[in-house]
Design an enzyme around this catalytic site. Structure first.
Site, PDB file in Angstrom:
ATOM      1  NE  ARG A 127      13.196 -25.478  26.438  1.00  0.00           N
ATOM      2  CZ  ARG A 127      11.908 -24.755  25.825  1.00  0.00           C
ATOM      3  NH1 ARG A 127      11.040 -24.822  26.754  1.00  0.00           N
ATOM      4  NH2 ARG A 127      11.911 -24.443  24.456  1.00  0.00           N
ATOM      5  CE  LYS A 149      30.694 -36.109  34.057  1.00  0.00           C
ATOM      6  NZ  LYS A 149      32.199 -36.452  33.615  1.00  0.00           N
ATOM      7  CD  GLU A 191      34.171 -46.617  35.491  1.00  0.00           C
ATOM      8  OE1 GLU A 191      34.941 -45.919  36.327  1.00  0.00           O
ATOM      9  OE2 GLU A 191      33.450 -46.281  34.444  1.00  0.00           O
ATOM     10  CE  LYS A 233      29.468 -40.455  39.212  1.00  0.00           C
ATOM     11  NZ  LYS A 233      29.437 -41.178  37.953  1.00  0.00           N
ATOM     12  CD  GLU A 243      33.665 -33.655  34.350  1.00  0.00           C
ATOM     13  OE1 GLU A 243      34.343 -34.405  34.362  1.00  0.00           O
ATOM     14  OE2 GLU A 243      32.974 -33.555  33.240  1.00  0.00           O
ATOM     15  NE  ARG A 247      30.607 -35.866  37.741  1.00  0.00           N
ATOM     16  CZ  ARG A 247      29.288 -36.187  37.753  1.00  0.00           C
ATOM     17  NH1 ARG A 247      28.320 -35.385  37.945  1.00  0.00           N
ATOM     18  NH2 ARG A 247      28.845 -37.407  37.341  1.00  0.00           N
ATOM     19  CG  ASN A 251      36.873 -38.062  32.875  1.00  0.00           C
ATOM     20  OD1 ASN A 251      37.364 -38.128  31.972  1.00  0.00           O
ATOM     21  ND2 ASN A 251      35.519 -38.355  32.932  1.00  0.00           N
ATOM     22  CG  HIS A 254      36.829 -42.352  32.107  1.00  0.00           C
ATOM     23  ND1 HIS A 254      37.123 -43.115  33.591  1.00  0.00           N
ATOM     24  CD2 HIS A 254      35.844 -43.053  31.982  1.00  0.00           C
ATOM     25  CE1 HIS A 254      36.412 -43.814  34.038  1.00  0.00           C
ATOM     26  NE2 HIS A 254      35.635 -43.781  33.252  1.00  0.00           N
ATOM     27  CG  HIS A 258      35.675 -41.935  27.264  1.00  0.00           C
ATOM     28  ND1 HIS A 258      35.584 -40.772  27.632  1.00  0.00           N
ATOM     29  CD2 HIS A 258      34.765 -43.045  27.910  1.00  0.00           C
ATOM     30  CE1 HIS A 258      34.492 -41.024  28.737  1.00  0.00           C
ATOM     31  NE2 HIS A 258      34.297 -42.314  28.960  1.00  0.00           N
ATOM     32  CG  HIS A 270      33.102 -47.476  30.359  1.00  0.00           C
ATOM     33  ND1 HIS A 270      33.550 -46.460  29.655  1.00  0.00           N
ATOM     34  CD2 HIS A 270      32.984 -46.978  31.774  1.00  0.00           C
ATOM     35  CE1 HIS A 270      33.791 -45.430  30.557  1.00  0.00           C
ATOM     36  NE2 HIS A 270      33.511 -46.045  31.806  1.00  0.00           N
TER      37      HIS A 270
END
Ligand SMILES: NC(=O)c1ccc[n+]([C@@H]2O[C@H](COP(=O)([O-])OP(=O)(O)OC[C@H]3O[C@@H](n4cnc5c(N)ncnc54)[C@H](O)[C@@H]3O)[C@@H](O)[C@H]2O)c1
Ligand SMILES: O=C(O)C(=O)C[C@@H](O)[C@H](O)[C@H](O)COP(=O)(O)O
Ligand SMILES: [Zn+2]
Length: 366
Positions: A127, A149, A191, A233, A243, A247, A251, A254, A258, A270
């Protein structure tokens, strides 16, 4: 390397809203910083690395073993092939067989795919155990290894399983970029350009001043571009780790990006997919009456100038639209996009009219 070394830039992340602060270090020969980040409590360290960095991973393992840790190296497939449940399970098995406890530490050395998996394995093992990111691509330095992330893909889409689990520290050794292929290098520029459009237009000016130089680690602005993007960032994720609001601006590009990656079975890089996605988002903003023509056109110019794609096969729209529905910014049946209302003025566009989406798609259709 000492903590006072002026050649090392230290960028602080987090420390707000109950999260542990950490630093992103940018410089050269930073591995001397690793033991301090691993911390005193660890007996075992697992170095997760991609196949392409087998010798780097093994050298690091040997170095850590020489320092008294029980160190293992776990080799992952290169690139997106690592971001699967099977690879995560393979890592869990390696940790289990090594008797990895809650005080032991994972080190992810590689590109964004590797650091995403390393962070995800760290988030899920017992965990949550400590992890350190050692990004070796532009993209991983400026984006993937910062902000916590972590995740893997599923058959239905990109990064659909994951956790927010920030690293204990990030070591960006610029020397690692020397061995990176040009296409992977340029993918990271997408990016960086994203950070320029959403928050720091000086980035765009630096790239526009010499796009050819921006494509190489030897370019005069390499360190500045990387540091500026990390600062963008770091500032955003420090304010909104999970997010729940701001945040989402990270994206930008994206939602479609994606979907293109999935449609291409992850054979597109990417950054290349995000590049087309940013042109689409810029056009969407323009068509929605939010963004001026010149700034929308600037996307194409700067992205093309470094060799990134700005169009995609026009016959794939129905599939792309379907995939975009599982984007993490969607709420129920509502698609949501990050658009610009000007340079460094990102905003959310809620449920755009299907005709608007089609019109924006027409602008990127090859
Ligand atoms: N977690 C986040 O916030 C975040 C942010 C952006 C992107 N990402 C993810 O990052 C991934 C893309 O990362 P990437 O662009 O670094 O690609 P990548 O990790 O796929 O690496 C590209 C290729 O370069 C190899 N490689 C890595 N470092 C090298 C080096 N120094 N020399 C030679 N080869 C090297 C890798 O093995 C791989 O084959 C995507 O999965 C994307 O979703 C995550
Ligand atoms: O850090 C973020 O937040 C981002 O959105 C950065 C993106 O560049 C990155 O590709 C991220 O992995 C995308 O996240 P996702 O939640 O859309 O999977
Ligand atoms: Zn990205």
């Amino acid at each position: 390397m000492t903590t006072q070394d002026p050649a090392v830039t230290r960028i602080a992340v987090g420390g707000t809203a109950g999260t542990d602060p950490y630093e992103v270090l940018v410089g050269r020969q930073l591995l001397g910083e690793l033991p301090a980040l691993i911390g005193d409590g660890a007996q075992r360290v697992a170095v997760l690395h991609p196949e392409a960095l087998a010798s780097t991973g093994e050298a690091l393992r040997e170095d850590l073993a020489a320092q008294g840790y029980e160190a293992i190296a776990v080799q992952l497939p290169n690139a997106e092939e690592a971001k699967t449940a099977e690879v995560a399970a393979y890592c869990w098995k390696a940790l289990g067989q090594t008797g990895f406890t809650r005080t032991d530490v994972i080190v992810g050395v590689g590109g964004g795919a590797t650091t995403d998996v390393a962070g995800f394995v760290a988030a899920t093992w017992l965990r949550g155990v400590r992890w350190v990111a050692v990004p070796t691509t532009v993209l991983a330095m400026v984006d993937a290894s910062v902000g916590g992330k972590t995740g893997i893909n599923t058959a239905e889409g990109k990064n659909l399983v994951g956790a927010f689990h920030p690293p204990a520290g990030v070591l960006c050794d610029l020397a690692a970029l020397e061995s990176l292929g040009v296409h992977d290098y340029v993918s990271g520029l997408a990016e960086i350009i994203k950070a320029g459009f959403i928050a720091d237009p000086a980035i765009l000016e630096l790239i526009e001043s010499d796009p050819a130089a921006a494509r190489t680690p030897q370019g005069p602005h390499t360190a500045e571009l990387i540091e500026r993007s990390i600062r963008v960032k770091a500032e955003v994720v420090s304010e909104d780790l999970k997010e729940s609001g701001r945040r989402e601006i990270l994206n930008y590009g994206h939602t479609l990006g994606h979907a293109i990656e999935k449609n291409e079975r992850y054979n597109w890089r990417h950054g290349a997919a995000v590049s087309v996605g940013m042109v689409f988002a810029a056009e969407l903003g323009r068509i929605a009456g939010r963004l001026d023509d010149a700034t929308a056109e600037r996307h194409r110019t700067v992205l093309e100038s470094v060799g990134l794609p700005v169009t995609y096969r026009g016959d794939q729209w129905p599939k792309l639209l379907e995939t975009m529905k599982v984007d993490k910014k969607s709420r129920g049946n509502r698609l949501r996009f990050i658009v610009l209302e000007g340079l460094a003025k990102p905003a959310v566009l809620e449920s755009p009219d299907p005709a608007m989406l089609l019109a924006a798609h027409a602008e990127i259709a090859a």
